[in-house]
Design a protein around this motif. Sequence first.
Motif, PDB file in Angstrom:
ATOM      1  N   LEU A  82      -1.001  -6.185 -28.750  1.00 32.97           N
ATOM      2  CA  LEU A  82      -1.949  -5.208 -29.284  1.00 32.97           C
ATOM      3  C   LEU A  82      -2.791  -5.835 -30.396  1.00 32.97           C
ATOM      4  CD1 LEU A  82       0.224  -1.958 -29.465  1.00 32.97           C
ATOM      5  CD2 LEU A  82      -1.341  -2.693 -27.648  1.00 32.97           C
ATOM      6  N   GLU A  83      -4.052  -5.422 -30.444  1.00 28.54           N
ATOM      7  CA  GLU A  83      -5.030  -6.035 -31.342  1.00 28.54           C
ATOM      8  C   GLU A  83      -4.574  -6.093 -32.801  1.00 28.54           C
ATOM      9  OE1 GLU A  83      -9.780  -5.749 -32.393  1.00 28.54           O
ATOM     10  OE2 GLU A  83      -8.967  -4.562 -30.742  1.00 28.54           O
ATOM     11  N   GLU A  84      -3.959  -5.034 -33.285  1.00 28.69           N
ATOM     12  CA  GLU A  84      -3.563  -5.010 -34.693  1.00 28.69           C
ATOM     13  C   GLU A  84      -2.427  -5.982 -35.026  1.00 28.69           C
ATOM     14  OE1 GLU A  84      -1.930  -1.199 -32.726  1.00 28.69           O
ATOM     15  OE2 GLU A  84      -3.744  -2.400 -32.640  1.00 28.69           O
ATOM     16  N   HIS A  85      -1.822  -6.597 -34.009  1.00 27.29           N
ATOM     17  CA  HIS A  85      -0.745  -7.572 -34.228  1.00 27.29           C
ATOM     18  C   HIS A  85      -1.161  -8.989 -33.830  1.00 27.29           C
ATOM     19  CE1 HIS A  85       2.287  -4.583 -35.326  1.00 27.29           C
ATOM     20  NE2 HIS A  85       1.607  -3.794 -34.512  1.00 27.29           N
ATOM     21  N   ARG A  86      -2.406  -9.158 -33.474  1.00 30.13           N
ATOM     22  CA  ARG A  86      -2.889 -10.492 -33.097  1.00 30.13           C
ATOM     23  C   ARG A  86      -3.121 -11.351 -34.339  1.00 30.13           C
ATOM     24  NH1 ARG A  86      -7.138  -8.453 -28.469  1.00 30.13           N
ATOM     25  NH2 ARG A  86      -5.524  -7.506 -27.156  1.00 30.13           N
ATOM     26  N   GLY A  87      -3.225 -12.666 -34.118  1.00 27.84           N
ATOM     27  CA  GLY A  87      -3.467 -13.594 -35.211  1.00 27.84           C
ATOM     28  C   GLY A  87      -2.207 -13.978 -35.969  1.00 27.84           C
ATOM     29  N   LYS A  88      -1.041 -13.644 -35.415  1.00 31.78           N
ATOM     30  CA  LYS A  88       0.234 -13.946 -36.075  1.00 31.78           C
ATOM     31  C   LYS A  88       1.078 -14.907 -35.246  1.00 31.78           C
ATOM     32  CE  LYS A  88       0.271  -9.366 -38.156  1.00 31.78           C
ATOM     33  NZ  LYS A  88       0.997  -8.106 -38.339  1.00 31.78           N
ATOM     34  N   GLY A  89       0.478 -15.487 -34.204  1.00 36.01           N
ATOM     35  CA  GLY A  89       1.225 -16.410 -33.350  1.00 36.01           C
ATOM     36  C   GLY A  89       2.146 -15.726 -32.355  1.00 36.01           C
ATOM     37  N   LEU A  90       1.997 -14.413 -32.187  1.00 38.40           N
ATOM     38  CA  LEU A  90       2.914 -13.668 -31.326  1.00 38.40           C
ATOM     39  C   LEU A  90       2.726 -13.980 -29.842  1.00 38.40           C
ATOM     40  CD1 LEU A  90       2.831 -10.238 -33.182  1.00 38.40           C
ATOM     41  CD2 LEU A  90       4.660 -11.967 -33.241  1.00 38.40           C
ATOM     42  N   SER A  91       1.491 -14.196 -29.392  1.00 37.46           N
ATOM     43  CA  SER A  91       1.296 -14.517 -27.971  1.00 37.46           C
ATOM     44  C   SER A  91       1.921 -15.872 -27.652  1.00 37.46           C
ATOM     45  CB  SER A  91      -0.180 -14.478 -27.589  1.00 37.46           C
ATOM     46  OG  SER A  91      -0.921 -15.411 -28.342  1.00 37.46           O
ATOM     47  N   LYS A  92       1.815 -16.812 -28.559  1.00 41.44           N
ATOM     48  CA  LYS A  92       2.438 -18.124 -28.354  1.00 41.44           C
ATOM     49  C   LYS A  92       3.961 -17.987 -28.334  1.00 41.44           C
ATOM     50  CE  LYS A  92       2.240 -22.855 -29.976  1.00 41.44           C
ATOM     51  NZ  LYS A  92       1.593 -23.791 -30.890  1.00 41.44           N
ATOM     52  N   TRP A  93       4.498 -17.210 -29.259  1.00 45.60           N
ATOM     53  CA  TRP A  93       5.949 -16.982 -29.281  1.00 45.60           C
ATOM     54  C   TRP A  93       6.408 -16.262 -28.015  1.00 45.60           C
ATOM     55  CZ3 TRP A  93       8.677 -12.330 -31.551  1.00 45.60           C
ATOM     56  CH2 TRP A  93      10.071 -12.508 -31.554  1.00 45.60           C
ATOM     57  N   LEU A  94       5.632 -15.286 -27.559  1.00 44.29           N
ATOM     58  CA  LEU A  94       5.955 -14.578 -26.325  1.00 44.29           C
ATOM     59  C   LEU A  94       5.987 -15.554 -25.145  1.00 44.29           C
ATOM     60  CD1 LEU A  94       6.518 -11.895 -24.864  1.00 44.29           C
ATOM     61  CD2 LEU A  94       4.046 -11.489 -24.818  1.00 44.29           C
ATOM     62  N   MET A  95       5.004 -16.420 -25.064  1.00 44.65           N
ATOM     63  CA  MET A  95       4.968 -17.423 -23.989  1.00 44.65           C
ATOM     64  C   MET A  95       6.134 -18.405 -24.101  1.00 44.65           C
ATOM     65  SD  MET A  95       2.837 -16.986 -21.638  1.00 44.65           S
ATOM     66  CE  MET A  95       3.043 -18.616 -20.920  1.00 44.65           C
ATOM     67  N   GLN A  96       6.459 -18.846 -25.297  1.00 43.94           N
ATOM     68  CA  GLN A  96       7.603 -19.742 -25.477  1.00 43.94           C
ATOM     69  C   GLN A  96       8.881 -19.077 -24.976  1.00 43.94           C
ATOM     70  OE1 GLN A  96       7.225 -20.295 -29.718  1.00 43.94           O
ATOM     71  NE2 GLN A  96       6.202 -22.277 -29.497  1.00 43.94           N
ATOM     72  N   THR A  97       9.018 -17.793 -25.272  1.00 44.16           N
ATOM     73  CA  THR A  97      10.202 -17.054 -24.845  1.00 44.16           C
ATOM     74  C   THR A  97      10.248 -16.921 -23.331  1.00 44.16           C
ATOM     75  OG1 THR A  97      10.187 -15.861 -26.948  1.00 44.16           O
ATOM     76  CG2 THR A  97      11.482 -14.899 -25.156  1.00 44.16           C
ATOM     77  N   VAL A  98       9.126 -16.598 -22.721  1.00 48.36           N
ATOM     78  CA  VAL A  98       9.068 -16.496 -21.258  1.00 48.36           C
ATOM     79  C   VAL A  98       9.445 -17.833 -20.633  1.00 48.36           C
ATOM     80  CG1 VAL A  98       7.519 -16.219 -19.270  1.00 48.36           C
ATOM     81  CG2 VAL A  98       7.352 -14.633 -21.204  1.00 48.36           C
ATOM     82  N   MET A  99       8.799 -18.890 -21.069  1.00 46.40           N
ATOM     83  CA  MET A  99       8.975 -20.199 -20.438  1.00 46.40           C
ATOM     84  C   MET A  99      10.350 -20.806 -20.694  1.00 46.40           C
ATOM     85  SD  MET A  99       6.196 -20.293 -18.809  1.00 46.40           S
ATOM     86  CE  MET A  99       6.328 -21.898 -18.068  1.00 46.40           C
ATOM     87  N   SER A 100      11.048 -20.368 -21.726  1.00 45.23           N
ATOM     88  CA  SER A 100      12.367 -20.930 -22.021  1.00 45.23           C
ATOM     89  C   SER A 100      13.519 -20.101 -21.461  1.00 45.23           C
ATOM     90  CB  SER A 100      12.538 -21.106 -23.536  1.00 45.23           C
ATOM     91  OG  SER A 100      12.584 -19.848 -24.173  1.00 45.23           O
TER      92      SER A 100
END
Length: 145
Positions: A82-100
């Motif tokens: 969600l837009e209000e939570h962007r810019g905190k590295g969350l999409s990268k962390w989400l992807m790291q979690t998926v891929m691991s």
Amino acid sequence: MEVQQGEYLISTDPARLQFDVIHDFLANKSYWAPGISRETLRKQLDSSTLHYGLYHGENQVGYAQVLTNYTSFAYLGNVFVLEEHRGKGLSKWLMQTVMSHPDLQQIRRWMLATRDAHGLYRQFGFTELDKPELFMQKFDDRWGL
């Protein structure tokens, strides 16, 4: 599977998913599923293999889903924060979690479609098709991707 980072949590527990949050984002804010009906989304979520809910406290603020046979193929879709939570590295962390995820380590081929997040996905080994002549699709353009 659950992982915590500061005030945020990622969980693969489908019982935690907040359907209204996912539907609102996909139907009203995404370019890949504008206007998706609640019934269609429900069917899609019920048919998915793995769900990754991203939570801030009790509120869902992001999502990703994987459709897979756990060995040769996985399709990653509906990734958002969600837009209000962007810019905190969350999409990268989400992807790291998926891929691991331990159950996804044998996947031979991952696929996804994106119009604007190539930079994110390249960080995790995704590239344009190296042999597009091998791939075919049957595509319904109603969603405008």
